[in-house]
Design a protein around this motif. Structure first.
Motif, PDB file in Angstrom:
ATOM      1  N   ALA A 204     -29.756   7.562  25.087  1.00  8.64           N
ATOM      2  CA  ALA A 204     -29.104   6.455  24.387  1.00  8.64           C
ATOM      3  C   ALA A 204     -29.884   6.092  23.128  1.00  8.64           C
ATOM      4  CB  ALA A 204     -28.968   5.252  25.310  1.00  8.64           C
ATOM      5  N   MET A 207     -29.220   7.912  20.023  1.00  9.10           N
ATOM      6  CA  MET A 207     -28.004   7.508  19.312  1.00  9.10           C
ATOM      7  C   MET A 207     -28.115   6.080  18.787  1.00  9.10           C
ATOM      8  SD  MET A 207     -25.012   9.097  21.747  1.00  9.10           S
ATOM      9  CE  MET A 207     -25.009  10.837  22.199  1.00  9.10           C
ATOM     10  N   LEU A 209     -28.724   3.463  20.490  1.00 14.01           N
ATOM     11  CA  LEU A 209     -28.060   2.570  21.436  1.00 14.01           C
ATOM     12  C   LEU A 209     -29.049   2.218  22.547  1.00 14.01           C
ATOM     13  CD1 LEU A 209     -24.634   4.445  21.745  1.00 14.01           C
ATOM     14  CD2 LEU A 209     -25.149   2.430  20.328  1.00 14.01           C
ATOM     15  N   LEU A 223     -21.997   9.043  28.259  1.00 14.34           N
ATOM     16  CA  LEU A 223     -23.078   9.373  27.333  1.00 14.34           C
ATOM     17  C   LEU A 223     -23.255  10.886  27.215  1.00 14.34           C
ATOM     18  CD1 LEU A 223     -25.404   8.434  25.505  1.00 14.34           C
ATOM     19  CD2 LEU A 223     -26.864   8.369  27.529  1.00 14.34           C
ATOM     20  N   ALA A 226     -20.620  12.271  24.932  1.00 14.56           N
ATOM     21  CA  ALA A 226     -20.923  11.981  23.529  1.00 14.56           C
ATOM     22  C   ALA A 226     -22.053  12.873  23.026  1.00 14.56           C
ATOM     23  CB  ALA A 226     -21.302  10.512  23.374  1.00 14.56           C
ATOM     24  N   ARG A 227     -22.999  13.178  23.915  1.00 10.21           N
ATOM     25  CA  ARG A 227     -24.151  14.004  23.560  1.00 10.21           C
ATOM     26  C   ARG A 227     -23.748  15.466  23.346  1.00 10.21           C
ATOM     27  NH1 ARG A 227     -27.446  16.715  27.385  1.00 10.21           N
ATOM     28  NH2 ARG A 227     -29.587  17.139  26.700  1.00 10.21           N
ATOM     29  N   LEU A 251     -23.169  -0.057  27.049  1.00  9.41           N
ATOM     30  CA  LEU A 251     -23.393   1.270  26.476  1.00  9.41           C
ATOM     31  C   LEU A 251     -22.075   2.002  26.273  1.00  9.41           C
ATOM     32  CD1 LEU A 251     -25.126   3.616  25.536  1.00  9.41           C
ATOM     33  CD2 LEU A 251     -25.474   4.255  27.935  1.00  9.41           C
ATOM     34  N   VAL A 252     -21.192   1.950  27.258  1.00  4.53           N
ATOM     35  CA  VAL A 252     -19.894   2.620  27.113  1.00  4.53           C
ATOM     36  C   VAL A 252     -19.085   1.960  26.006  1.00  4.53           C
ATOM     37  CG1 VAL A 252     -17.770   3.329  28.277  1.00  4.53           C
ATOM     38  CG2 VAL A 252     -19.903   3.246  29.555  1.00  4.53           C
ATOM     39  N   SER A 254     -20.214   0.483  23.402  1.00  3.68           N
ATOM     40  CA  SER A 254     -20.797   0.921  22.122  1.00  3.68           C
ATOM     41  C   SER A 254     -20.424   2.364  21.804  1.00  3.68           C
ATOM     42  CB  SER A 254     -22.317   0.769  22.168  1.00  3.68           C
ATOM     43  OG  SER A 254     -22.695  -0.581  22.297  1.00  3.68           O
ATOM     44  N   LEU A 255     -20.398   3.211  22.832  1.00  5.49           N
ATOM     45  CA  LEU A 255     -20.008   4.605  22.622  1.00  5.49           C
ATOM     46  C   LEU A 255     -18.554   4.697  22.170  1.00  5.49           C
ATOM     47  CD1 LEU A 255     -21.708   6.246  25.731  1.00  5.49           C
ATOM     48  CD2 LEU A 255     -22.292   6.684  23.341  1.00  5.49           C
ATOM     49  N   PRO A 259     -20.027   6.830  18.657  1.00  8.76           N
ATOM     50  CA  PRO A 259     -20.008   8.292  18.759  1.00  8.76           C
ATOM     51  C   PRO A 259     -18.772   8.882  19.422  1.00  8.76           C
ATOM     52  CG  PRO A 259     -22.167   7.436  19.360  1.00  8.76           C
ATOM     53  CD  PRO A 259     -21.279   6.253  19.221  1.00  8.76           C
ATOM     54  N   LEU A 260     -18.218   8.208  20.435  1.00 16.34           N
ATOM     55  CA  LEU A 260     -17.061   8.792  21.126  1.00 16.34           C
ATOM     56  C   LEU A 260     -15.770   8.659  20.323  1.00 16.34           C
ATOM     57  CD1 LEU A 260     -17.501   7.843  24.913  1.00 16.34           C
ATOM     58  CD2 LEU A 260     -17.633  10.108  23.885  1.00 16.34           C
TER      59      LEU A 260
END
Length: 543
Positions: A204, A207, A209, A223, A226-227, A251-252, A254-255, A259-260
Motif C-alpha cells: 500500500a 502506492m 496509500l 490491492l 491494482a499491483r 484502502l479499497v 482509495s484504490l 489505481p483501480l
C-alpha cells in the motif's frame, strides 16, 4: 431436474468420491500440470471407481450450466469449514451479470479469477470470450481439481491454466488486456498471518496509500489486483460490502478512486442471498485500470433479477466520494415519507455509546470495590438489557452494572472520595488502562466521559432488527447501544408510541448486514428511518 445440491449429494458421497469425480471428468489432463498437493489428492482417490453413469450424469449437469462439483463441495464441507478459507460460491445470475459487464467493455486477452473455486466465473468467461486465456488461482487443492474438471468438460482445458497458489504472489504479464473477475475469499484479519499484514502495509505504501492490519483478506485481493494490473485491464469483484464503510475499507475506497479506476458499485441486500450460506450484504465493484471517471455509479438491489447493467445507477462525483468516510448510504435513494411521517432524525439525535477503551477496567467489579457512588453510573453494557426490557420500558437500574466515570479534574472530589479514587487509579494503571489507544487520546486517561442518559435507548448490531426501550432507569450507555435524544421535548405518551412503532416497524433492511448475518445501524442510518410525526404518535393514528 433436481436442485443442484440434492443432485450432487446423490452422486457424490464424500470428498474422496469428489476427487475421483474430478479425475473422471479429466481434471488431471486439463489446465496445466498438477501441483504436488493436487497429486497427493489424486493418489488418495486412485482406488475409487465411480460408476460410468455417475460421470455421465455429472457431465450432463455441467453441460446444462450447473455446477455439481461445487455444489457437492458445499454439501460435504460445512459453511463454517469453508468460511475459514473464505470459500463462498457465487450464484449463477451474479456470475452472468459480472461477465456481461466485462463483455460490454472490451474483449480481454486473458481472464484471471484470483479465488477460482470450482471455476464458475472462468467457465462462463470461456463461453463469452472464446479466444481468451483462462487463469484460475486458489489455495485449496480440492478447489483447483474441481476447476480443472469443470474447464475440461466445458472444452476449455487447452486454453486454461489453474494454479494452486496465492494470488498475492501472482505477477505474470501478457500483451493485451486482462480481466480480473471473481469472488475474493472473505477471511477476517484474525486468521491472516503477520507476514501478510506486513505485505499489505508495504505494498500500500508503494502506492502512497495506507492500510489497516484489521483488513479482511478481500482487501488484500483488491490491492493485489491494482499491483498486478496495467492500463486497459479491467475487473469486477464481488465481496461483502463492509469495506464501503468500515475504517479498514478505506484502502479499497482509495484504490477505487485511484489505481483501480473504479467505475461502479452495486450493493445486493442479503434478502437476495448473494451468498447462499452467508446472510451478508454484498457489493459488486467494477473497475478499469487507468480510468479516471468523474463519477462512480451506485446502485442497490434487493433481488438478483434486478441486477441489470452493473454500469448504471446513481452517479456520485469522485470529489464527494473522496470527502465521504462511508459510502453505503450513497446506494440508497431518498425515501419520500407518507403524509404525516418524518425521518427519525427530525425528532431525535442518535448518538452511539461511549467507548471505554477497556471494559474490564471501567465496568465496576471486584477490582473497584471502595469507589464512591459519585463516580459509579448504572449503565447499559449488554444489548440484551435493551432487548429484555419489559414491553419496551427499562424501568430500573438494579440489574445493570456500573461504569466508572471519574471527572478529569480530581479536585472536584472531596478528600475521602479522592483518596478512594487515587487508590483505584493505581489498580487501573497496573491493569494497563492508561496505555490503551482510547485512554491516551482522552483529556485525562481516567475519565471515560459518559454521555448523559438518553430518554430512549436502542441496540444497533444483532442478527435481528434493533430493540428500543424508554430509559426510565436514567441509565448511561456504552458503545453496545445508541441513545436517542429528542430535539424537542416529547411527552411520555409520544415516547411510548414512538418506541412501540420502532419495535414493530423497523427492519434489518434499513441497516447493513455483514458476514455472519449481523445487521448494523450506524447513527445516521437510524436517523433516516421513517416514523410518524409527534401529532400522529399522540393521536394514535400510526399505531
Amino acid at each position: 431436474m433436481k436442485p443442484i445440491a440434492n443432485s450432487a449429494a446423490d452422486l457424490i458421497g464424500d470428498e474422496i468420491e469428489l476427487i475421483a469425480a474430478c479425475l473422471a471428468l479429466g481434471a488431471a489432463d486439463a489446465a496445466g500440470p498438477l501441483a504436488k498437493a493436487e497429486i497427493e489428492l489424486v493418489k488418495k482417490a486412485m482406488s475409487v471407481s465411480l460408476p460410468t453413469s455417475t460421470g455421465s450424469a455429472l457431465r450432463e449437469l455441467i453441460a446444462t450450466g450447473e455446477d455439481p462439483l461445487g455444489a457437492a463441495f458445499s454439501v460435504l464441507r460445512s459453511a463454517e469449514e469453508r468460511r475459514a478459507q473464505g470459500a463462498t460460491y457465487t450464484p449463477a445470475p451474479i456470475v452472468r451479470n459480472m461477465i456481461e459487464w466485462a463483455a460490454n467493455k472490451r474483449t480481454p486477452r486473458r481472464v484471471i479469477d484470483p479465488g477460482v473455486g470450482s471455476a464458475r466465473f472462468l467457465k462462463s468467461a470461456g463461453t463469452v470470450f472464446p479466444k481468451a486465456q483462462l487463469v484460475g488461482i486458489d489455495v485449496d487443492p480440492l478447489a483447483t481439481l474441481m476447476a480443472r474438471a469443470n474447464l475440461a468438460v466445458a472444452g476449455f482445458g487447452s486454453r486454461s491454466r489453474v494454479i494452486l497458489g496465492d494470488f498475492r504472489q501472482f505477477e505474470d504479464q501478457v500483451d493485451g488486456s486482462t480481466l480480473y473477475i471473481g469472488n475474493p475469499p472473505y477471511v477476517r484479519h484474525h486468521q491472516i498471518e503477520p507476514i501478510w499484514k506486513e505485505w499489505l502495509g508495504v505494498e500500500a505504501t508503494k502506492m502512497n496509500l495506507t492500510a489497516s492490519k484489521l483488513a479482511g483478506l478481500h482487501v488484500y485481493f483488491f490491492l493485489a489486483a491494482a499491483r498486478a494490473a496495467k492500463p486497459k485491464d479491467m475487473g469486477a469483484f464481488i465481496t461483502a460490502s463492509e469495506w464501503l464503510d468500515v475504517n479498514y475499507g478505506a484502502l479499497v475506497r482509495s484504490l477505487m478512486l485511484g489505481p483501480l479506476g473504479g467505475k461502479s458499485i452495486t450493493v445486493i441486500d442479503p434478502t437476495a442471498q448473494p451468498f447462499p450460506d452467508a446472510a451478508t450484504t454484498a457489493a459488486i465493484a467494477t473497475f478499469e485500470i487507468g480510468a479516471q471517471p468523474k463519477s462512480v455509479y451506485f446502485k442497490r438491489v434487493d433481488k438478483l433479477s434486478a441486477l441489470g447493467d452493473l454500469g448504471k445507477g446513481r452517479r456520485v462525483h469522485r470529489d464527494r466520494l473522496a470527502a465521504e468516510g462511508r459510502w453505503s448510504h450513497l446506494t440508497r435513494t431518498a425515501e419520500k415519507p407518507p403524509e404525516g411521517y418524518v425521518e427519525l432524525g427530525e425528532l431525535c439525535r442518535v448518538h452511539r455509546g461511549t467507548v471505554t477503551g477497556a471494559n474490564g477496567v471501567w465496568i465496576a467489579g471486584e477490582h473497584s470495590v471502595g469507589l464512591p457512588a459519585s463516580v459509579l453510573f448504572p449503565t447499559i453494557t449488554k444489548a440484551r438489557e435493551v432487548f429484555e426490557a419489559h414491553r419496551g420500558l427499562l424501568s430500573a437500574s438494579t440489574k445493570l452494572r456500573s461504569v466508572i466515570d471519574i471527572p478529569p479534574d480530581l479536585d472536584q472530589l472531596d478528600t475521602v472520595e479522592r483518596k478512594a479514587v487515587e487508590k483505584f487509579l493505581k489498580v487501573a494503571r497496573a491493569m494497563g488502562a492508561s496505555s490503551g489507544y482510547v485512554a491516551r487520546h482522552r483529556k485525562a486517561w481516567w475519565s471515560v466521559g459518559l454521555r448523559s442518559a438518553a430518554p430512549i435507548v436502542s441496540t444497533y448490531m444483532a442478527r435481528r432488527p434493533p430493540g428500543f426501550a424508554i430509559n426510565k432507569a436514567d441509565a448511561r450507555h456504552i458503545n453496545i447501544a445508541h441513545g436517542l435524544y429528542p430535539r424537542e421535548p416529547l411527552s411520555e405518551k409520544a415516547k411510548r408510541a414512538l418506541v412501540n412503532f420502532l419495535q414493530t416497524n423497523i427492519s434489518q433492511k434499513s441497516g447493513r448486514t455483514y458476514a455472519g448475518g449481523l445487521t448494523k445501524f450506524e447513527p445516521r442510518e437510524m436517523e433516516r428511518v421513517i416514523v410518524p410525526s409527534p401529532e400522529l404518535l399522540i393521536g394514535g393514528a400510526a399505531l
